[in-house]
Design a protein around this motif. Structure first.
Motif, short mmCIF file in Angstrom:
data_model
loop_
_atom_site.label_atom_id
_atom_site.label_comp_id
_atom_site.label_asym_id
_atom_site.label_seq_id
_atom_site.Cartn_x
_atom_site.Cartn_y
_atom_site.Cartn_z
N VAL A 1 -3.02 9.26 1.17
CA VAL A 1 -2.64 9.73 2.15
C VAL A 1 -3.06 11.02 2.56
N LEU B 1 3.59 16.10 2.93
CA LEU B 1 2.70 15.99 1.89
C LEU B 1 2.36 17.38 1.22
N ALA C 1 3.17 3.14 8.53
CA ALA C 1 2.94 2.13 7.35
C ALA C 1 2.39 0.76 8.23
N PHE D 1 1.09 3.68 2.18
CA PHE D 1 1.91 3.95 3.33
C PHE D 1 3.20 3.37 3.50
N GLU D 2 3.29 1.93 2.91
CA GLU D 2 4.53 1.35 2.91
C GLU D 2 5.56 1.71 1.96
N VAL E 1 5.69 4.58 0.82
CA VAL E 1 6.12 5.86 1.22
C VAL E 1 7.29 5.85 2.38
N ALA E 2 7.10 4.88 3.18
CA ALA E 2 7.92 4.44 4.26
C ALA E 2 9.34 4.45 3.86
N PHE F 1 6.92 7.88 9.07
CA PHE F 1 6.20 7.08 7.88
C PHE F 1 6.34 5.45 7.99
N GLU F 2 7.36 4.87 8.89
CA GLU F 2 7.35 3.72 9.27
C GLU F 2 6.21 3.32 10.00
N ASP G 1 0.66 -1.27 -0.02
CA ASP G 1 -0.03 0.02 -0.06
C ASP G 1 0.87 1.21 -0.01
N PHE H 1 -1.01 9.94 -3.57
CA PHE H 1 -0.91 11.07 -2.65
C PHE H 1 -2.37 11.53 -1.91
#
Lengths: 112, 112
Positions: A75, B79, B8, A4-5, A7-8, B4-5, A2, A72
């Motif tokens: 998020v 963002l 996630a 979030f991952e 972007v992590a 971010f992590e 996903d 984006f």
DNA sequence: GCGTTATATAATCCTCCTCGGATATAGTCG
DNA sequence: CGACTATATCCGAGGAGGATTATATAACGC
């Protein structure tokens, strides 16, 4: 994987940063991450594509990458719920903070 | 572990969701994730705390958790740079999308 | 003071995934 | 053909996440 991952990962955020300056062919992005091999960067780009964070355009033998709003927006939507939370609780929050400062609330650890 | 992590991880996002409905003692959060053990949830809460996403208040033998703006602000800031990108490139973006629609481009968005 | 409740933390063990390297290959153009 | 990329393997290191179990607090009720 996903958004979030996607972007992590720091390298992936670096790629997004590079694209912030404008669209770029894959080759330049590979050059932008000297620590990584071409296949490694290509894999990261794959993840970003799948997450909807970047867009590819084929131009001759080149692949031109560019930022894409989709990922984006996800998020953004997630964050929005929390933003609403603050606005909904801002008064309560402020009141809470004010009370803490002024009165030295009941459940406070400090005895000042 | 950066914000971010922290964000996630699905279980951690669930915890944040629970807190979206209001502050809660750790016990309820543990109950809110029945698949996880108490130590596991406690570790997740630790990560969220370190990331500045939640705040703890001690109340008797309870630890009351609540959302905290800090960490969210970081994501927000990240963002924001991209949001500015869109506003700066909106015309180019629209032109691009229009061209895609008209021409029926080949490289359409594959979801997985 | 005791026992209990509520939490955090630590230690150990395990499994699985991610990330990276290296290499080879395939496809698309010019 | 040669440049540009994506993909596919195979491999190895490392870390994340979870289970368990046990322990250390702190505060409450008796």
């Amino acid at each position: 994987m996903d958004v979030f991952e996607a972007v992590a990962e720091p390298s992936r955020r670096t790629l997004l940063d590079l694209l912030l300056e404008g669209e770029r062919p894959a080759g330049e992005l590979v050059a932008g991450l000297p620590a990584l091999s071409q296949p490694a960067v290509s894999r990261h780009l794959r993840v970003l594509r799948d997450a909807g964070l970047v867009d590819v355009r084929v131009e001759a033998q080149r692949r031109i990458y560019a930022l894409r709003p989709t990922g984006f927006a996800e998020v953004e939507a997630w964050l929005e719920r929390y933003r609403r939370y603050w606005s909904g609780h801002l008064d309560a929050l402020e009141g809470h903070l004010a009370r803490r400062q002024q009165a030295g609330d009941d459940h406070e650890g400090e005895s000042t």
